[in-house]
Design a protein around this motif. Structure first.
Motif, PDB file in Angstrom:
ATOM      1  N   TYR A 193       1.007  -1.286   0.097  1.00  0.00           N
ATOM      2  CA  TYR A 193      -0.025   0.243  -0.021  1.00  0.00           C
ATOM      3  C   TYR A 193       0.922   1.245   0.057  1.00  0.00           C
ATOM      4  O   TYR A 193       2.154   1.179   0.365  1.00  0.00           O
ATOM      5  CB  TYR A 193      -0.953   0.059   1.281  1.00  0.00           C
ATOM      6  N   VAL A 226      -6.857   0.436   2.594  1.00  0.00           N
ATOM      7  CA  VAL A 226      -6.584  -0.651   3.083  1.00  0.00           C
ATOM      8  C   VAL A 226      -7.195  -0.699   4.402  1.00  0.00           C
ATOM      9  O   VAL A 226      -7.082   0.060   5.342  1.00  0.00           O
ATOM     10  CB  VAL A 226      -5.031  -0.776   3.370  1.00  0.00           C
ATOM     11  N   GLU A 252      -4.272   0.833  -1.562  1.00  0.00           N
ATOM     12  CA  GLU A 252      -3.733  -0.097  -2.502  1.00  0.00           C
ATOM     13  C   GLU A 252      -2.821   0.456  -3.417  1.00  0.00           C
ATOM     14  O   GLU A 252      -3.391   1.233  -4.201  1.00  0.00           O
ATOM     15  CB  GLU A 252      -4.769  -1.270  -3.101  1.00  0.00           C
TER      16      GLU A 252
END
Length: 290
Positions: A193, A226, A252
């Motif tokens: 991420y 996330v 992400e």
């Protein structure tokens, strides 16, 4: 005595005209045919050798795919293997012309210092490529920023000497491996991420609590956020003409840029609807009458 000398001279002329050239031609014919057949055999060996090398490279790729080797490592090892195989093939072809491996080794040793000095940049890049593969600062598909030259892009290929980056606008840039291994760089896609980390300035008359609630709501409803990591909304700074609110949350990595652009647009739209003023630099001019 004069007659003997005259006869000897005539015989010598006759030998030159009839015998010497014939002897030379007769001695050259076997050499010519030997060279001719060596050349034909060399072409055959080269044709077969190149086919064998292509077959070995295909088997190499299959083995790498089975072991799921990193594409950058695979490309680098393929280049090294290809060079080694072609050097072996060249040695075999030279052997057909009577050049022994001992002679080749002596020639390589003789020119070793000269070649080393001439190719010291290439050798350093080769060593840099090995370091990149061993240390894994990045791999094919990563987006990196190289700080020495300011180049940035997605790693497309890692070769023996150069690493190829694909820029955002589609251009391909080749950076020497020696530069990449010696300089600092940023790998923007090393993690799963990437953090959205932006600040927005609102006026001192706006409702800070309401603005923070809007920012948190936008982050919570981001499609590619996330979920297992926290959202941070905070007052970053009390500026001269604005209250700076910070927003941080993980996105992400594959959808970072699109999510960032959408989030910034959503902040502007929701702040406008809520009547929260986003500050920008302004210049007030006061004119005094005398």
């Amino acid at each position: 005595m004069d007659t003997v000398e005259t006869v000897s001279a005539d015989e010598l002329v006759q030998d030159i005209q009839t015998g010497v050239f014939q002897q030379q031609l007769e001695s050259l014919v076997p050499k010519f045919w030997s060279f001719f057949w060596s050349a034909i055999l060399a072409l055959i060996v080269f044709f077969i050798g190149t086919r064998i090398i292509k077959g070995v490279i295909k088997l190499f790729h299959r083995a790498m795919n089975i072991k799921d080797v990193d594409p950058g490592v695979e490309t680098f090892l393929e280049s090294v293997l290809r060079w080694i195989l072609y050097i072996i093939l060249l040695t075999i072809i030279l052997g057909l012309f009577g050049v022994t491996t001992t002679s080749i080794s002596a020639a390589v040793a003789g020119f070793g210092v000269t070649i080393g000095l001439a190719l010291q940049g290439a050798l350093s890049n080769f060593a840099g490529g090995i370091l990149i593969l061993l240390m894994h600062p990045f791999k094919v598909g990563d987006y990196i920023i190289e700080h020495a030259t300011g180049q940035e892009g997605t790693v497309s290929k890692i070769n023996i000497i150069y690493t190829t980056l694909k820029m955002v606008d589609g251009r391909l840039v080749q950076i020497p491996n020696g530069t990449l291994s010696a300089a600092s760089l940023t790998n923007c896609t090393a993690q799963e991420y990437r953090l959205f980390n932006e600040t927005v300035g609102i006026s001192y008359d706006s409702d800070i609590k309401k603005a923070k609630e809007i920012l948190k709501y936008i982050a919570e409803n981001c499609e590619h956020r996330v979920d297992n990591l926290p959202i941070q909304v905070f007052v970053s700074e009390l500026g001269d003409s604005a209250v700076l609110l910070g927003l941080r949350f993980p996105i992400e990595i594959d959808y970072f840029w699109q999510a960032k652009w959408d989030t910034l647009e959503e902040i502007k739209n929701r702040f406008d609807k809520a009547g929260i003023e986003i500050c920008f630099n302004q210049l007030d001019v006061h004119i005094k009458d005398k």
